[in-house]
Design a protein around this motif. Structure first.
Motif, PDB file in Angstrom:
ATOM      1  N   ARG A  12       2.598  23.608   3.054  1.00 19.51           N
ATOM      2  CA  ARG A  12       1.644  22.516   3.447  1.00 19.51           C
ATOM      3  C   ARG A  12       2.368  21.349   3.174  1.00 19.51           C
ATOM      4  NH1 ARG A  12      -3.958  23.007   0.369  1.00 19.51           N
ATOM      5  NH2 ARG A  12      -4.607  21.834   2.247  1.00 19.51           N
ATOM      6  N   VAL A  13       2.359  20.558   4.225  1.00 23.71           N
ATOM      7  CA  VAL A  13       3.434  19.223   4.163  1.00 23.71           C
ATOM      8  C   VAL A  13       2.267  17.906   4.252  1.00 23.71           C
ATOM      9  CG1 VAL A  13       4.965  18.000   5.189  1.00 23.71           C
ATOM     10  CG2 VAL A  13       5.276  20.315   4.873  1.00 23.71           C
ATOM     11  N   MET A  14       2.324  17.115   3.675  1.00 22.02           N
ATOM     12  CA  MET A  14       1.781  15.617   3.957  1.00 22.02           C
ATOM     13  C   MET A  14       2.913  14.615   4.375  1.00 22.02           C
ATOM     14  SD  MET A  14      -1.081  13.641   1.606  1.00 22.02           S
ATOM     15  CE  MET A  14      -1.912  15.414   1.339  1.00 22.02           C
ATOM     16  N   LEU A  15       2.794  14.235   5.392  1.00 24.61           N
ATOM     17  CA  LEU A  15       3.620  13.066   6.137  1.00 24.61           C
ATOM     18  C   LEU A  15       3.168  11.710   5.680  1.00 24.61           C
ATOM     19  CD1 LEU A  15       6.171  13.321   7.391  1.00 24.61           C
ATOM     20  CD2 LEU A  15       5.176  13.001   9.399  1.00 24.61           C
ATOM     21  N   LEU A  16       3.898  10.874   5.124  1.00 25.31           N
ATOM     22  CA  LEU A  16       3.241   9.716   4.601  1.00 25.31           C
ATOM     23  C   LEU A  16       4.373   8.511   4.978  1.00 25.31           C
ATOM     24  CD1 LEU A  16       2.952  10.589   0.912  1.00 25.31           C
ATOM     25  CD2 LEU A  16       1.206  10.370   2.322  1.00 25.31           C
ATOM     26  N   ALA A  17       3.809   7.284   5.370  1.00 22.88           N
ATOM     27  CA  ALA A  17       4.341   6.188   5.673  1.00 22.88           C
ATOM     28  C   ALA A  17       4.176   5.100   4.595  1.00 22.88           C
ATOM     29  CB  ALA A  17       3.909   5.657   7.263  1.00 22.88           C
ATOM     30  N   PRO A  18       5.209   4.727   3.944  1.00 23.74           N
ATOM     31  CA  PRO A  18       4.996   3.623   3.076  1.00 23.74           C
ATOM     32  C   PRO A  18       5.020   2.293   3.831  1.00 23.74           C
ATOM     33  CG  PRO A  18       7.114   5.023   3.020  1.00 23.74           C
ATOM     34  CD  PRO A  18       6.535   5.285   3.883  1.00 23.74           C
ATOM     35  N   VAL A  19       3.808   1.727   3.641  1.00 20.59           N
ATOM     36  CA  VAL A  19       3.613   0.309   4.196  1.00 20.59           C
ATOM     37  C   VAL A  19       3.662  -0.864   3.170  1.00 20.59           C
ATOM     38  CG1 VAL A  19       2.329   1.278   6.170  1.00 20.59           C
ATOM     39  CG2 VAL A  19       1.011   0.497   4.340  1.00 20.59           C
ATOM     40  N   VAL A  20       3.576  -0.623   1.984  1.00 20.07           N
ATOM     41  CA  VAL A  20       3.639  -1.479   1.022  1.00 20.07           C
ATOM     42  C   VAL A  20       4.501  -0.771  -0.148  1.00 20.07           C
ATOM     43  CG1 VAL A  20       2.386  -2.875  -0.969  1.00 20.07           C
ATOM     44  CG2 VAL A  20       1.627  -2.775   1.223  1.00 20.07           C
ATOM     45  N   ARG A  21       5.546  -1.342  -0.721  1.00 22.62           N
ATOM     46  CA  ARG A  21       6.492  -0.723  -1.717  1.00 22.62           C
ATOM     47  C   ARG A  21       6.509  -1.749  -2.993  1.00 22.62           C
ATOM     48  NH1 ARG A  21      10.966   1.392   2.076  1.00 22.62           N
ATOM     49  NH2 ARG A  21      10.047   2.883   3.311  1.00 22.62           N
ATOM     50  N   ARG A  22       5.881  -1.415  -4.021  1.00 23.39           N
ATOM     51  CA  ARG A  22       6.190  -2.525  -5.358  1.00 23.39           C
ATOM     52  C   ARG A  22       5.973  -3.847  -5.043  1.00 23.39           C
ATOM     53  NH1 ARG A  22       6.453  -1.203 -10.004  1.00 23.39           N
ATOM     54  NH2 ARG A  22       7.957  -2.565 -10.453  1.00 23.39           N
ATOM     55  N   GLN A  23       4.998  -4.228  -4.549  1.00 24.76           N
ATOM     56  CA  GLN A  23       4.662  -5.770  -4.338  1.00 24.76           C
ATOM     57  C   GLN A  23       3.190  -5.871  -5.024  1.00 24.76           C
ATOM     58  OE1 GLN A  23       4.644  -6.652   0.020  1.00 24.76           O
ATOM     59  NE2 GLN A  23       6.555  -5.597   0.319  1.00 24.76           N
TER      60      GLN A  23
END
Length: 106
Positions: A12-23
């Protein structure tokens, strides 16, 4: 994409799009935009949340946050190539040339 397809069948795979990174910030606008654009789930600071229209995600504006949109959830088999390609493209578009995945073997 080939690395994902090379995973064992039934993974099982979940594809993620990081839109905010450590802000720092509350990012209400980001959460609302994801929901408005049709995303159902997101991972906020490592926790998965539903992006329903009436759901509020409360973030401390003085702390660092990471927000990732859940683009797709798939089970690896030989029929998902086209769907995976579309999902990777969507993730790259939202994350500005970066995407990540979570896997869970059955």
């Amino acid at each position: 994409m080939d690395k994902i397809l090379a995973l064992p069948p039934k993974t099982r795979v979940m594809l993620l799009a990081p839109v905010v990174r450590r802000q720092k910030g509350e990012f209400r606008d980001v959460i609302e935009r994801l929901a408005r654009e049709g995303f159902v789930r997101a991972r906020v600071d490592g926790e998965f949340v539903e992006l329903a229209a009436d759901t509020r995600v409360k973030l401390d504006k003085k702390r660092f946050h990471t927000i990732e949109a859940v683009v797709d959830r798939l089970v690896i088999d030989n029929k998902i190539r086209v769907r995976l390609g579309d999902s990777v493209e969507t993730a790259l578009r939202w994350a500005k040339a970066s995407c990540s995945r979570c896997t869970k073997r059955r």
